[in-house]
Motif scaffolding. Structure first.
Motif, PDB file in Angstrom:
ATOM      1  N   VAL A  77      12.311 -14.403   9.682  1.00 27.61           N
ATOM      2  CA  VAL A  77      12.054 -12.996   9.986  1.00 27.61           C
ATOM      3  C   VAL A  77      10.895 -12.459   9.157  1.00 27.61           C
ATOM      4  O   VAL A  77      10.619 -12.947   8.068  1.00 27.61           O
ATOM      5  N   ASN A  78      10.245 -11.457   9.700  1.00 22.04           N
ATOM      6  CA  ASN A  78       9.358 -10.598   8.920  1.00 22.04           C
ATOM      7  C   ASN A  78      10.164  -9.337   8.639  1.00 22.04           C
ATOM      8  O   ASN A  78      10.675  -8.716   9.579  1.00 22.04           O
ATOM      9  N   ASP A  79      10.280  -8.963   7.377  1.00 18.62           N
ATOM     10  CA  ASP A  79      11.062  -7.767   7.061  1.00 18.62           C
ATOM     11  C   ASP A  79      10.271  -6.497   7.365  1.00 18.62           C
ATOM     12  O   ASP A  79       9.123  -6.563   7.801  1.00 18.62           O
ATOM     13  N   ARG A  80      10.880  -5.356   7.134  1.00 18.68           N
ATOM     14  CA  ARG A  80      10.249  -4.071   7.473  1.00 18.68           C
ATOM     15  C   ARG A  80       8.994  -3.782   6.671  1.00 18.68           C
ATOM     16  O   ARG A  80       8.223  -2.889   7.007  1.00 18.68           O
ATOM     17  N   PHE A  81       8.761  -4.545   5.605  1.00 22.99           N
ATOM     18  CA  PHE A  81       7.550  -4.382   4.796  1.00 22.99           C
ATOM     19  C   PHE A  81       6.472  -5.391   5.191  1.00 22.99           C
ATOM     20  O   PHE A  81       5.385  -5.381   4.642  1.00 22.99           O
ATOM     21  N   GLY A  82       6.810  -6.292   6.114  1.00 25.32           N
ATOM     22  CA  GLY A  82       5.862  -7.294   6.586  1.00 25.32           C
ATOM     23  C   GLY A  82       5.950  -8.631   5.890  1.00 25.32           C
ATOM     24  O   GLY A  82       5.228  -9.565   6.231  1.00 25.32           O
ATOM     25  N   PHE A 131      19.884 -12.453   6.830  1.00 23.67           N
ATOM     26  CA  PHE A 131      19.142 -12.363   8.089  1.00 23.67           C
ATOM     27  C   PHE A 131      19.274 -10.967   8.691  1.00 23.67           C
ATOM     28  O   PHE A 131      18.281 -10.358   9.092  1.00 23.67           O
ATOM     29  N   ALA A 132      20.501 -10.453   8.738  1.00 21.38           N
ATOM     30  CA  ALA A 132      20.726  -9.124   9.319  1.00 21.38           C
ATOM     31  C   ALA A 132      19.970  -8.051   8.543  1.00 21.38           C
ATOM     32  O   ALA A 132      19.320  -7.183   9.134  1.00 21.38           O
ATOM     33  N   ALA A 133      20.044  -8.103   7.223  1.00 21.08           N
ATOM     34  CA  ALA A 133      19.388  -7.084   6.393  1.00 21.08           C
ATOM     35  C   ALA A 133      17.870  -7.168   6.507  1.00 21.08           C
ATOM     36  O   ALA A 133      17.190  -6.144   6.625  1.00 21.08           O
ATOM     37  N   LEU A 134      17.319  -8.370   6.454  1.00 26.51           N
ATOM     38  CA  LEU A 134      15.872  -8.536   6.499  1.00 26.51           C
ATOM     39  C   LEU A 134      15.302  -8.257   7.892  1.00 26.51           C
ATOM     40  O   LEU A 134      14.178  -7.767   8.026  1.00 26.51           O
ATOM     41  N   ALA A 135      16.059  -8.543   8.934  1.00 28.96           N
ATOM     42  CA  ALA A 135      15.589  -8.321  10.299  1.00 28.96           C
ATOM     43  C   ALA A 135      15.637  -6.849  10.700  1.00 28.96           C
ATOM     44  O   ALA A 135      14.894  -6.427  11.589  1.00 28.96           O
ATOM     45  N   PHE A 162      -6.024  -6.071   5.903  1.00 31.46           N
ATOM     46  CA  PHE A 162      -5.093  -7.182   6.031  1.00 31.46           C
ATOM     47  C   PHE A 162      -3.744  -6.784   5.449  1.00 31.46           C
ATOM     48  O   PHE A 162      -3.629  -5.804   4.724  1.00 31.46           O
ATOM     49  N   THR A 163      -2.747  -7.559   5.806  1.00 34.40           N
ATOM     50  CA  THR A 163      -1.399  -7.369   5.284  1.00 34.40           C
ATOM     51  C   THR A 163      -0.769  -8.748   5.148  1.00 34.40           C
ATOM     52  O   THR A 163      -1.477  -9.756   5.163  1.00 34.40           O
ATOM     53  N   PHE A 164       0.533  -8.812   5.068  1.00 33.09           N
ATOM     54  CA  PHE A 164       1.214 -10.088   4.945  1.00 33.09           C
ATOM     55  C   PHE A 164       1.134 -10.867   6.254  1.00 33.09           C
ATOM     56  O   PHE A 164       0.982 -10.293   7.321  1.00 33.09           O
ATOM     57  N   THR A 165       1.265 -12.184   6.150  1.00 28.26           N
ATOM     58  CA  THR A 165       1.251 -13.055   7.317  1.00 28.26           C
ATOM     59  C   THR A 165       2.371 -14.083   7.179  1.00 28.26           C
ATOM     60  O   THR A 165       2.676 -14.511   6.062  1.00 28.26           O
ATOM     61  N   PRO A 166       2.974 -14.512   8.278  1.00 28.35           N
ATOM     62  CA  PRO A 166       4.009 -15.543   8.197  1.00 28.35           C
ATOM     63  C   PRO A 166       3.483 -16.908   7.746  1.00 28.35           C
ATOM     64  O   PRO A 166       4.270 -17.810   7.491  1.00 28.35           O
ATOM     65  N   GLU A 222       0.844  -1.192   0.000  1.00 29.22           N
ATOM     66  CA  GLU A 222       0.000   0.000   0.000  1.00 29.22           C
ATOM     67  C   GLU A 222       0.880   1.242   0.000  1.00 29.22           C
ATOM     68  O   GLU A 222       0.857   2.045   0.932  1.00 29.22           O
ATOM     69  N   GLY A 223       1.688   1.380  -1.050  1.00 29.89           N
ATOM     70  CA  GLY A 223       2.480   2.588  -1.200  1.00 29.89           C
ATOM     71  C   GLY A 223       3.983   2.406  -1.155  1.00 29.89           C
ATOM     72  O   GLY A 223       4.716   3.340  -1.456  1.00 29.89           O
ATOM     73  N   ASN A 224       4.469   1.219  -0.797  1.00 23.07           N
ATOM     74  CA  ASN A 224       5.918   1.053  -0.740  1.00 23.07           C
ATOM     75  C   ASN A 224       6.422  -0.136  -1.554  1.00 23.07           C
ATOM     76  O   ASN A 224       7.470  -0.708  -1.252  1.00 23.07           O
ATOM     77  N   ALA A 225       5.715  -0.501  -2.606  1.00 26.06           N
ATOM     78  CA  ALA A 225       6.116  -1.626  -3.453  1.00 26.06           C
ATOM     79  C   ALA A 225       7.488  -1.395  -4.072  1.00 26.06           C
ATOM     80  O   ALA A 225       8.323  -2.296  -4.090  1.00 26.06           O
ATOM     81  N   GLU A 226       7.742  -0.196  -4.563  1.00 24.36           N
ATOM     82  CA  GLU A 226       9.032   0.063  -5.203  1.00 24.36           C
ATOM     83  C   GLU A 226      10.171   0.020  -4.191  1.00 24.36           C
ATOM     84  O   GLU A 226      11.242  -0.524  -4.476  1.00 24.36           O
ATOM     85  N   ASP A 227       9.952   0.550  -2.988  1.00 23.33           N
ATOM     86  CA  ASP A 227      10.976   0.479  -1.943  1.00 23.33           C
ATOM     87  C   ASP A 227      11.288  -0.975  -1.597  1.00 23.33           C
ATOM     88  O   ASP A 227      12.453  -1.355  -1.457  1.00 23.33           O
ATOM     89  N   ALA A 228      10.259  -1.786  -1.455  1.00 20.95           N
ATOM     90  CA  ALA A 228      10.455  -3.200  -1.131  1.00 20.95           C
ATOM     91  C   ALA A 228      11.197  -3.911  -2.263  1.00 20.95           C
ATOM     92  O   ALA A 228      12.171  -4.629  -2.015  1.00 20.95           O
ATOM     93  N   MET A 229      10.752  -3.708  -3.474  1.00 23.66           N
ATOM     94  CA  MET A 229      11.370  -4.351  -4.628  1.00 23.66           C
ATOM     95  C   MET A 229      12.846  -3.955  -4.732  1.00 23.66           C
ATOM     96  O   MET A 229      13.716  -4.812  -4.927  1.00 23.66           O
ATOM     97  N   THR A 230      13.154  -2.681  -4.571  1.00 22.06           N
ATOM     98  CA  THR A 230      14.529  -2.195  -4.638  1.00 22.06           C
ATOM     99  C   THR A 230      15.370  -2.823  -3.526  1.00 22.06           C
ATOM    100  O   THR A 230      16.522  -3.224  -3.751  1.00 22.06           O
TER     101      THR A 230
END
Length: 136
Positions: free
Chosen positions: A122-127, A97-101, A75-79, A16-24
C-alpha cells in the motif's frame, strides 16, 4: 540544529507540512515505537513556525528521520522505494494493512502470491509505500 545518528544509513522521509502527523501515525501502529528527537522551525523560519525542522523516530527498533521541507518540490514519494515489514502473525498484517490503506492506495491487495502465504502493498495517506509480509 545538529543531526546526530548512531547509524551509518538511516531512512530519511521528506514531507511538505505533515511530517509530525505521519510520524505520530506510524508510531501508533507499532508497539516498539517512539519519537527519539524533534526540533522545530522557529519564527525566523525558513520553514513554517512549529513545523518539523528535523525529527528522528523509531519503529520496531529501526530509526527513521523526517523533516518538513520549507521548499516545495515537484516530486514526492514513489513505490520504487518502500518500507518492508515482516509481520509476526496474520492479525498484525491485517491490522497494519487496514490502517495504512485508509485514505491511501492499495498497490497489491492482501493475498497469497507464491513468495508469501499473505502479502499486501500500500501507499499510505502520506504517500509512503509499505510492503507487508507474512513469512512462510
Amino acid at each position: 540544529m545538529e543531526i546526530v545518528s548512531s547509524r551509518k544509513i538511516t531512512t530519511f522521509l521528506m514531507f511538505e507540512g505533515n511530517a509530525e502527523d505521519a510520524m505520530t501515525f506510524y508510531i501508533s501502529l507499532f508497539d516498539d515505537a517512539e519519537v527519539v528527537s524533534i526540533s522545530r522551525y522557529g519564527a525566523a523560519g525558513p520553514g513554517k513556525e512549529g513545523s518539523v525542522q528535523h525529527a528522528t523516530f523509531a519503529l520496531a527498533g529501526e530509526q527513521f528521520m523526517c523533516i518538513d521541507s520549507p521548499v516545495k518540490h515537484d516530486f514526492t514519494f514513489t513505490p520504487a522505494v518502500s518500507l518492508f515489514v515482516q509481520c509476526q502473525d496474520e492479525a498484525e498484517l491485517d491490522r497494519l494493512f487496514a490502517a495504512l490503506a485508509e485514505q491511501g492506495a492499495v498497490l497489491m491487495p492482501l493475498g497469497e502470491y507464491g513468495f508469501s502465504p499473505k502479502f499486501g502493498w500500500v501507499n499510505d495517506r502520506f504517500g509512503v509505500s509499505w510492503q507487508l509480509n507474512l513469512p512462510a
